[in-house]
Design a protein around this motif. Structure first.
Motif, mmCIF file in Angstrom:
data_model
loop_
_atom_site.group_PDB
_atom_site.id
_atom_site.type_symbol
_atom_site.label_atom_id
_atom_site.label_comp_id
_atom_site.label_asym_id
_atom_site.label_seq_id
_atom_site.Cartn_x
_atom_site.Cartn_y
_atom_site.Cartn_z
ATOM 1 N N LEU A 338 0.825 -1.195 0.000
ATOM 2 C CA LEU A 338 0.000 0.000 0.000
ATOM 3 C C LEU A 338 0.870 1.259 0.000
ATOM 4 C CD1 LEU A 338 -3.248 0.208 2.091
ATOM 5 C CD2 LEU A 338 -1.940 2.242 1.537
ATOM 6 N N ALA A 339 1.940 1.237 0.787
ATOM 7 C CA ALA A 339 2.840 2.388 0.828
ATOM 8 C C ALA A 339 3.496 2.619 -0.532
ATOM 9 C CB ALA A 339 3.904 2.177 1.902
ATOM 10 N N ALA A 340 3.831 1.541 -1.239
ATOM 11 C CA ALA A 340 4.435 1.680 -2.569
ATOM 12 C C ALA A 340 3.444 2.286 -3.557
ATOM 13 C CB ALA A 340 4.927 0.319 -3.058
ATOM 14 N N LEU A 341 2.178 1.867 -3.476
ATOM 15 C CA LEU A 341 1.150 2.403 -4.373
ATOM 16 C C LEU A 341 0.940 3.894 -4.144
ATOM 17 C CD1 LEU A 341 -1.675 -0.302 -4.336
ATOM 18 C CD2 LEU A 341 -0.263 0.338 -6.276
ATOM 19 N N ALA A 342 0.932 4.302 -2.868
ATOM 20 C CA ALA A 342 0.627 5.685 -2.524
ATOM 21 C C ALA A 342 1.855 6.580 -2.516
ATOM 22 C CB ALA A 342 -0.045 5.737 -1.148
ATOM 23 N N GLY A 343 3.016 6.020 -2.863
ATOM 24 C CA GLY A 343 4.245 6.784 -2.748
ATOM 25 C C GLY A 343 4.566 7.652 -3.947
ATOM 26 N N GLY A 344 3.743 7.591 -4.990
ATOM 27 C CA GLY A 344 4.020 8.389 -6.175
ATOM 28 C C GLY A 344 3.706 9.861 -5.980
ATOM 29 N N GLU A 345 3.937 10.641 -7.030
ATOM 30 C CA GLU A 345 3.746 12.089 -6.950
ATOM 31 C C GLU A 345 2.303 12.457 -6.641
ATOM 32 O OE1 GLU A 345 4.449 16.089 -9.738
ATOM 33 O OE2 GLU A 345 5.006 14.072 -10.465
ATOM 34 N N PHE A 346 1.363 11.705 -7.188
ATOM 35 C CA PHE A 346 -0.055 12.020 -7.003
ATOM 36 C C PHE A 346 -0.752 11.042 -6.055
ATOM 37 C CE2 PHE A 346 1.160 13.530 -11.248
ATOM 38 C CZ PHE A 346 0.889 14.881 -11.096
ATOM 39 N N GLY A 347 0.016 10.244 -5.327
ATOM 40 C CA GLY A 347 -0.576 9.288 -4.407
ATOM 41 C C GLY A 347 -1.296 8.179 -5.163
ATOM 42 N N ALA A 348 -2.181 7.498 -4.469
ATOM 43 C CA ALA A 348 -2.978 6.430 -5.070
ATOM 44 C C ALA A 348 -4.420 6.901 -5.222
ATOM 45 C CB ALA A 348 -2.918 5.172 -4.215
ATOM 46 N N SER A 349 -5.164 6.207 -6.052
ATOM 47 C CA SER A 349 -6.605 6.462 -6.147
ATOM 48 C C SER A 349 -7.346 5.343 -5.440
ATOM 49 C CB SER A 349 -7.053 6.563 -7.606
ATOM 50 O OG SER A 349 -6.859 5.322 -8.276
ATOM 51 N N LEU A 350 -8.362 5.713 -4.691
ATOM 52 C CA LEU A 350 -9.176 4.748 -3.967
ATOM 53 C C LEU A 350 -10.373 4.403 -4.841
ATOM 54 C CD1 LEU A 350 -9.704 3.187 -1.327
ATOM 55 C CD2 LEU A 350 -10.818 5.225 -0.422
ATOM 56 N N ARG A 351 -10.327 3.239 -5.478
ATOM 57 C CA ARG A 351 -11.390 2.872 -6.411
ATOM 58 C C ARG A 351 -12.674 2.503 -5.679
ATOM 59 N NH1 ARG A 351 -10.608 4.649 -11.123
ATOM 60 N NH2 ARG A 351 -11.876 2.987 -12.034
ATOM 61 N N ARG A 352 -12.522 1.887 -4.500
ATOM 62 C CA ARG A 352 -13.708 1.499 -3.730
ATOM 63 C C ARG A 352 -13.322 1.293 -2.274
ATOM 64 N NH1 ARG A 352 -18.476 -0.759 -5.395
ATOM 65 N NH2 ARG A 352 -17.586 -1.143 -7.456
ATOM 66 N N LEU A 353 -14.106 1.837 -1.369
ATOM 67 C CA LEU A 353 -13.933 1.617 0.066
ATOM 68 C C LEU A 353 -15.277 1.221 0.652
ATOM 69 C CD1 LEU A 353 -12.652 1.759 2.888
ATOM 70 C CD2 LEU A 353 -13.076 4.224 2.863
ATOM 71 N N ALA A 354 -15.347 0.030 1.201
ATOM 72 C CA ALA A 354 -16.541 -0.440 1.900
ATOM 73 C C ALA A 354 -16.194 -0.546 3.375
ATOM 74 C CB ALA A 354 -16.992 -1.795 1.349
ATOM 75 N N ALA A 355 -16.752 0.361 4.176
ATOM 76 C CA ALA A 355 -16.461 0.408 5.605
ATOM 77 C C ALA A 355 -17.760 0.512 6.380
ATOM 78 C CB ALA A 355 -15.549 1.592 5.928
ATOM 79 N N PRO A 356 -17.797 -0.007 7.618
ATOM 80 C CA PRO A 356 -19.027 0.071 8.417
ATOM 81 C C PRO A 356 -19.459 1.517 8.638
ATOM 82 C CG PRO A 356 -17.436 -1.439 9.420
ATOM 83 C CD PRO A 356 -16.720 -0.728 8.326
ATOM 84 N N GLY A 357 -20.763 1.741 8.570
ATOM 85 C CA GLY A 357 -21.299 3.051 8.891
ATOM 86 C C GLY A 357 -21.385 4.027 7.741
ATOM 87 N N THR A 358 -20.962 3.622 6.544
ATOM 88 C CA THR A 358 -21.036 4.526 5.405
ATOM 89 C C THR A 358 -21.199 3.716 4.132
ATOM 90 O OG1 THR A 358 -19.915 6.339 4.252
ATOM 91 C CG2 THR A 358 -18.541 4.541 5.049
ATOM 92 N N GLY A 359 -21.727 4.368 3.087
ATOM 93 C CA GLY A 359 -21.849 3.705 1.803
ATOM 94 C C GLY A 359 -20.501 3.596 1.116
ATOM 95 N N PRO A 360 -20.417 2.850 0.005
ATOM 96 C CA PRO A 360 -19.145 2.717 -0.712
ATOM 97 C C PRO A 360 -18.619 4.070 -1.180
ATOM 98 C CG PRO A 360 -20.722 1.080 -1.472
ATOM 99 C CD PRO A 360 -21.479 2.037 -0.604
ATOM 100 N N LEU A 361 -17.350 4.357 -0.869
ATOM 101 C CA LEU A 361 -16.717 5.623 -1.207
ATOM 102 C C LEU A 361 -15.583 5.400 -2.201
ATOM 103 C CD1 LEU A 361 -16.411 7.163 2.387
ATOM 104 C CD2 LEU A 361 -18.267 7.485 0.738
ATOM 105 N N ALA A 362 -15.221 6.467 -2.889
ATOM 106 C CA ALA A 362 -14.078 6.435 -3.796
ATOM 107 C C ALA A 362 -13.402 7.794 -3.799
ATOM 108 C CB ALA A 362 -14.533 6.056 -5.206
ATOM 109 N N VAL A 363 -12.113 7.797 -4.123
ATOM 110 C CA VAL A 363 -11.323 9.026 -4.180
ATOM 111 C C VAL A 363 -10.451 8.920 -5.432
ATOM 112 C CG1 VAL A 363 -9.643 10.494 -2.995
ATOM 113 C CG2 VAL A 363 -11.276 9.152 -1.656
ATOM 114 N N PRO A 364 -10.493 9.911 -6.337
ATOM 115 C CA PRO A 364 -9.762 9.779 -7.606
ATOM 116 C C PRO A 364 -8.251 9.912 -7.485
ATOM 117 C CG PRO A 364 -10.856 11.915 -7.487
ATOM 118 C CD PRO A 364 -11.324 11.131 -6.303
ATOM 119 N N GLY A 365 -7.731 10.372 -6.353
ATOM 120 C CA GLY A 365 -6.286 10.491 -6.226
ATOM 121 C C GLY A 365 -5.875 11.127 -4.912
ATOM 122 N N GLN A 366 -4.549 11.276 -4.744
ATOM 123 C CA GLN A 366 -3.948 11.914 -3.574
ATOM 124 C C GLN A 366 -4.189 11.149 -2.273
ATOM 125 O OE1 GLN A 366 -4.244 16.234 -3.343
ATOM 126 N NE2 GLN A 366 -5.004 16.329 -5.465
#
Length: 473
Positions: A338-366
Motif C-alpha cells: 500500500l505504501a508503494a502504491l501511494a508513494g508516487g507524486e499524485f498518491g494512489a486512487s481509492l477505487r472502492r472503500l466499503a467500511a461500516p457506517g457509510t456507503g461505498p466511497l471512492a477518491v480519484p487520487g492523492q
C-alpha cells in the motif's frame, strides 16, 4: 444335557465393532455420521437388529481420520487469511473441546488432542457461525485471551487484577526444558469477547494501541466491589439504549434481575446477572471479531490491488478543504504494498472503500499513508488520508471509481439529454447539444455524493427557495 448358548441382544460400541470386525473408530464415525442408526437401546447401546443390519464394508470404508493439529490448522484458515486481528489461532486442544461439545466425533487418540474426521472438520469450517462456536465452547489461556481482546499480555493481566474476569478452569502444560509442568488458567472466550460491551466506560482503543514498554492504561484503575454493580444508566450504556428503555424492560419483564444494593430511586444490579439477562433477551450480542473495511486501490499505472483493514476507524471531514482519514490494522505485506502504491507524486486512487457506517466511497487520487504504527501487542496499524473535497460515491461496475457530476456554467436547457442530479449537476454525454464533446469547456466536475456535491445541493435548494419567495412577494 448341553447348556444353550446365550445370544447377545445389546451391544456397546466395542462389542458392535467386534461383531462387524471393524475398528471401534469406524463404528463411532458410522453412528456419528448417520451411516448406521443412533443408539436405540440406551446411551451408547445398540440392539442386535441394528448391528447386524450394518454393512461392515461400508462402515470400514467410511473411516478416515486426521490429527487434531491438522484439524486446528484447517479451522484457523477458515477464520480468514490473514487471520483477523482479534482471533487467536485454533489449537489442537481446541479440537478436543469441540469434540466435548458434540461438534466433532471422537475417533480415537488422546482425548485432549483427538483424531477426527476430515469431512466433518470441513463442514464445521464452512459454518458462518464458526467464530461464535469457538467463543462458546473453547476456553482460552492468558496469551490467547490477550489476542482475542486485541491487547498486550500485560493489559490482560490488568483485566484479571481488576476482577473483570476469573478463571473457569486450568490445564497443566509441560514446558519440559523451560520450567517443567506449569498450571495455566483458562478463561471463558465469550466473556472475553463481551468485555468491550459490558465495560463501555473503558477506552479500549487506547488500550489496544498502547505502545510497547508503556504502562497499561488499565493500571491506573483500582479493583473494588463496585465494579460488579451497575446503575440503570450503566445498563443503558451496555445495551446502547436510553435509560427509559431499561426502566420499561424492568417494569414489563418479571425475570429482570432484582437489585443487590442502592436505593429505590437509584437501584444497583449485579453486572453479570444483567449481562446474562440482556443476552437471553437479545438486547446485546457477543462480538465475534473485528469489523472489516475492504479497499481497492490503484497506483500510477492503473493496476488495482485489494486490501483489508481490521477494526477500521473512518473520519470524514465536513469541509471540502479538510482531510478524511482511515486507520485500521493491516499485515506487514499489505502495508508495504500500500505504501508503494501511494508513494508516487499524485498518491494512489481509492477505487472502492466499503467500511461500516457509510456507503461505498471512492477518491480519484492523492491518497497517502500518513502513519504506520506498531502497537505493543505487535499489531501494525496504518492511517490513510486524502483531501475531503475529492471524496465521492463509488461508481457502479467492476472498475469502481468515483461518480462524477458536472456543474454547468449555464443551466441545462430543453435540449439537454444528460442525467441530472439533486446538486444541479449533470453527467455529460457526448451527444448532448448543450454539454457534449463538441461544446467545451462548459462544465466543471465534482465527486458526486461528496462534500462538494452536498454544498452545491444546499446552495441550489437555497436559491430555489429564494426564487419561490420572490415570486410570492
Amino acid at each position: 444335557m448341553a447348556l444353550a448358548r446365550s445370544v447377545r441382544e445389546v451391544f456397546d460400541e466395542g462389542q458392535a465393532a467386534g461383531r462387524l470386525r471393524v475398528p471401534v473408530a469406524a463404528w463411532r464415525w458410522a453412528t456419528g455420521s448417520g451411516l448406521v442408526p443412533a443408539a436405540d437401546v440406551g446411551p451408547g447401546r445398540w440392539s442386535r437388529a441394528v448391528v447386524e443390519a450394518a454393512d461392515p464394508e461400508q462402515v470400514r470404508a467410511a473411516l478416515r481420520g486426521i490429527e487434531a493439529g491438522v484439524a486446528a490448522d484447517r479451522l484457523t484458515e477458515a477464520l480468514g487469511v490473514p487471520l483477523p486481528i482479534l482471533r487467536p489461532r485454533v489449537t489442537a486442544s481446541a479440537v478436543g473441546h469441540l469434540v466435548k461439545a458434540g461438534l466433532l466425533v471422537y475417533l480415537g487418540g488422546e482425548p485432549r488432542f483427538p483424531v477426527v474426521h476430515p469431512d466433518q472438520v470441513a463442514a464445521l469450517a464452512r459454518r458462518r457461525d464458526l467464530p461464535a462456536l469457538l467463543d462458546q465452547h473453547v476456553p482460552l489461556g492468558p496469551d490467547q485471551a490477550a489476542v482475542r481482546l486485541g491487547v498486550r499480555r500485560t493489559d490482560f493481566d490488568q483485566v484479571v487484577r481488576l476482577g473483570w474476569l476469573a478463571p473457569i478452569g486450568s490445564v497443566d502444560v509441560d514446558y519440559k526444558r523451560h520450567g517443567g509442568v506449569t498450571t495455566v488458567p483458562l478463561y471463558d472466550a465469550q466473556e472475553i469477547a463481551l468485555l468491550e460491551v459490558v465495560r463501555p466506560c473503558v477506552d479500549w482503543r487506547a488500550v489496544r494501541t498502547a505502545r510497547a514498554g508503556r504502562r497499561s492504561p488499565l493500571a491506573a484503575l483500582d479493583p473494588f466491589p463496585g465494579w460488579q454493580r451497575v446503575l440503570l444508566a450503566e445498563v443503558a450504556r451496555i445495551a446502547r439504549v436510553g435509560r427509559a428503555a431499561v426502566v420499561n424492560w424492568r417494569r414489563r419483564n418479571p425475570d429482570f434481575p432484582d437489585p443487590v444494593a442502592g436505593t429505590d430511586v437509584h437501584p444497583q444490579f449485579d453486572r453479570r446477572a444483567v449481562v446474562a439477562w440482556l443476552l437471553a433477551h437479545d438486547k446485546i450480542g457477543v462480538p465475534t471479531g473485528p469489523t472489516i473495511a475492504a479497499l481497492v486501490l490503484a497506483g500510477a499505472k492503473g493496476a488495482t490491488h485489494r486490501f483489508r483493514f481490521d477494526d477500521p476507524w473512518l473520519s470524514l471531514a465536513d469541509d471540502a478543504a479538510g482531510e478524511d482519514t482511515l486507520s485500521g490494522w493491516s499485515t506487514d505485506e499489505d502495508a508495504d504494498e500500500l505504501a508503494a502504491l501511494a508513494g508516487g507524486e499524485f498518491g494512489a486512487s481509492l477505487r472502492r472503500l466499503a467500511a461500516p457506517g457509510t456507503g461505498p466511497l471512492a477518491v480519484p487520487g492523492q491518497v497517502r499513508v500518513i502513519e504506520r504504527f506498531r502497537s505493543g501487542s505487535g499489531g501494525l496499524r496504518l492511517t490513510l488520508a486524502w483531501p475531503a473535497g475529492l471524496r465521492g460515491t463509488t461508481a457502479l461496475g467492476p472498475a469502481g471509481g468515483v461518480v462524477r457530476h458536472g456543474v454547468a456554467y449555464v443551466g441545462p436547457g430543453g435540449a439537454c439529454v444528460c442525467a441530472r442530479h439533486d446538486c444541479g449537476g449533470v453527467v455529460p454525454v457526448s451527444w448532448c447539444a448543450e454539454h457534449g464533446d463538441a461544446v467545451a469547456p462548459v462544465l466543471e466536475w465534482h465527486p458526486g455524493g461528496g462534500v462538494r456535491c452536498t454544498d452545491l445541493s444546499a446552495a441550489l435548494a437555497a436559491a430555489v427557495g429564494q426564487t419561490a419567495r420572490a415570486t410570492v412577494d
